[in-house]
Each structure stands twice: as structure tokens, then as C-alpha cells.
Design a protein around this motif. Structure first.
Motif, short mmCIF file in Angstrom:
data_model
loop_
_atom_site.label_atom_id
_atom_site.label_comp_id
_atom_site.label_asym_id
_atom_site.label_seq_id
_atom_site.Cartn_x
_atom_site.Cartn_y
_atom_site.Cartn_z
N GLN A 66 40.15 -50.84 -110.19
CA GLN A 66 41.36 -51.18 -110.94
C GLN A 66 41.87 -49.99 -111.75
N SER B 252 43.40 -60.23 -112.14
CA SER B 252 42.14 -59.97 -111.43
C SER B 252 40.92 -60.52 -112.18
N LEU C 239 41.63 -55.52 -104.28
CA LEU C 239 40.43 -55.96 -104.98
C LEU C 239 39.57 -56.88 -104.11
N GLU D 193 45.79 -57.61 -105.69
CA GLU D 193 44.70 -58.56 -105.48
C GLU D 193 44.08 -58.38 -104.09
#
Length: 314
Positions: free
Chosen positions: A68, A125, A31, A28
């Protein structure tokens, strides 16, 4: 439906460990950094533009999705590459093989565990990914398409890792071998068409005419069906613009005008469908080979010796 015992055991053990929590946190965090960088780029591009900034937020979808998929492509083979070789290093492989499970069930259980973990990261996500749909106005069907592609990438990467793990006794060797297979699929699938293009160009220069001297040479582009980079590029371009990169390039090179197999494959969504089937088939082949590799009961060729008759002495 009976759950695979290996999946049940591994998921239960890993859910009690802090490693999975730190893994989700790192996932995370990456991201989030990519999200903020993408927002800064979007803001800079719209500073001197009259275009509404909300309409450009749709580009968060390919940026976050590609990030991802890259993470999954790197992490999943590492997890499965140590699945069998790690058992050998801990000297628990022979104990595992004494269970009532078949070799294919063991391989499938290890792969399913890696897929469950990767999907846990992807689903975690979704709140960030949803911004490009809620604010950017994209169709929610694209989100489910991405989940399908993420599962495909996980299955393909996990099958490579588990096959390399069945061949190696050390986890580090299996990881290096897995990335070697990546090179084969990313670069090796380009070489046939590249060699054909160079040979055709040289022959055209020698004869002074631009024509094809190698019959059915355009079909070497069919190797791109097993190229993950081409597959993902085709997917995201089709989602964002509705166009097909493969179809556009084939028309520009005149492949669709010839009665070649490549011209039939690039029509409509045939390329994506056929490429998906091939990736699944290759993944299943890797699983079969890995199961045969760890199978303790192997058929051996028994040498047959002729029976010599005993001669009685007179």
C-alpha cells in the motif's frame, strides 16, 4: 471549522465520477493479488514445518502494508503533480488566483484533497489488513501506527508533487520532476555516508591501520533520517521484532561508542521521532515554496534613480 473550498469542490466533483470507483477497484485488486500470493508462499513454507500456520499470518501485515505504501508513493505525486499544472493547461489557473483564497490555502487544499483520496483507499483495505490482527494475533495498535505512516507518506509525496506542479507548465514534466526528487531522497541521502566510507577505507589501506581519519565523519549517516527506505525499514522491523535496525548497525560499526551525534540519535525511539519531524518539516517547506511560486503578487526590486537638479540658465 471552515472546510477548505478547494477540498470541498474537488472531493464533491470526484465523488460523482466513476474514476474514483475504478481507482478503489484497482487498488483492492492489487492488494487481493498480493494477499493470495503471500498466502501461497506461507502455505509452501509451512508444508514441511511443524509450526502453526496461523502464527505466520502476522507476516501479512508488512507485506500488505508495504504494498500500500508503494502504491501511495507512486500515485499521490501523480495526482498532486497535475494540481497546478493541470489548471494552467486548462487555462483556469488565472481564474483560480482571482478568488479570495491565499496561495498557501490553494496549495494546502490541493494537498488535502490528495490525502483524503489516499486515505479512502487505505481505509478500504482495512478488512484485508485486519486478517493479520484477528487471526495472527497482532496488537491492534500496530494498525493505527500504519495509518499514521500512511498519512506521513501521503503528505510527503503530495508536497513533492505540488511543488513540482508549481514549477512546471505541463503535468508530465511535473510528474517526471517528482520522481526525480524521489531519487534525491532515496539515493542522494546515501551518497555522503558512502563517500565517507570509501575514503576511510582507502586511508585505512594506505596506512595499514583501521581508524577514522575524518573527524565527525560518522555523522554523515544522519542523512539517512531523510531516506524513506530507511524510515520504513526501521518502522516495520521495530513492529515485527521490537529491534531497531539503525541501533543495531550503529553498534556494529562502533558509532555508539564514540561521542558523535549519530550515537545519541540512535538511542531508543529517537531515530523514528526525529525522522518523522524532519519529513514533516521538509513537506511544509515544499508547501511554502509552492505557495510563493504561484503567488501573483511578488515583490520586485525598484531601482532608485538619483534626482537630478535642474540648472537654471543665467
Amino acid at each position: 471549522m471552515r472546510l477548505n473550498p478547494i477540498v470541498k469542490r474537488d472531493v464533491r466533483v470526484q465523488s460523482r465520477s466513476m474514476k474514483i470507483c475504478w481507482g478503489v477497484f484497482a487498488y483492492e485488486l492489487i492488494l487481493a493479488l498480493v494477499f493470495f500470493v503471500a498466502m501461497l508462499v506461507i502455505e509452501q513454507n509451512n508444508r514441511y514445518s511443524t509450526q502453526n500456520i496461523y502464527s505466520t499470518l502476522v507476516w501479512l501485515y508488512p507485506v500488505l502494508a508495504v504494498t500500500q505504501l508503494i502504491i501511495l508513493g507512486i500515485v499521490v505525486p501523480v495526482r498532486t503533480a497535475s494540481a497546478i499544472s493541470g489548471e494552467k493547461e486548462r487555462q483556469t489557473f488565472d481564474i483560480m488566483m482571482t478568488t479570495g483564497m491565499t496561495p498557501f490555502s490553494i496549495i494546502l487544499g490541493k494537498v488535502m484533497t490528495a490525502i483524503v483520496q489516499s486515505m479512502l483507499f487505505v481505509i478500504g483495505s482495512m478488512p484485508v489488513m485486519a486478517l493479520s490482527f484477528v487471526i495472527g494475533g497482532m496488537s491492534w495498535s500496530y494498525l493505527f501506527w500504519f495509518l499514521g505512516v500512511a498519512v506521513l507518506v501521503s503528505v510527503f509525496s503530495a508536497s513533492i508533487g505540488i511543488f513540482c506542479s508549481s514549477l512546471s507548465k505541463k503535468s508530465i514534466s511535473a510528474v517526471i520532476m517528482s520522481y526525480g526528487f524521489y531519487i534525491i531522497f532515496f539515493i542522494g541521502t546515501v551518497l555522503p555516508f558512502l563517500i565517507y566510507s570509501i575514503m576511510e577505507s582507502n586511508m585505512s589501506l594506505v596506512h595499514g591501520v583501521s581508524q577514522t581519519y575524518y573527524k565527525h565523519g560518522e555523522n554523515t549517516a544522519l542523512f539517512f533520517l531523510l531516506n524513506p527506505a530507511v524510515y520504513l525499514t526501521e518502522f516495520f522491523v521495530k513492529v515485527m521484532s521490537g529491534e531497531s535496525v539503525v541501533n543495531t548497525l550503529s553498534r556494529a560499526m562502533g558509532m555508539t561508542q564514540k561521542k558523535e551525534l549519530i550515537g545519541l540519535v540512535t538511542v531508543g525511539n529517537r531515530w523514528m521521532i526525529l525522522s518523522t519531524i524532519l519529513f514533516l518539516a521538509v513537506s511544509f517547506l515544499f508547501l511554502i515554496l509552492a505557495a510563493k511560486r504561484i503567488d501573483p503578487i511578488k515583490k520586485r526590486k525598484v531601482k532608485k534613480y538619483p534626482i537630478q537638479s535642474q540648472q537654471t540658465a543665467d
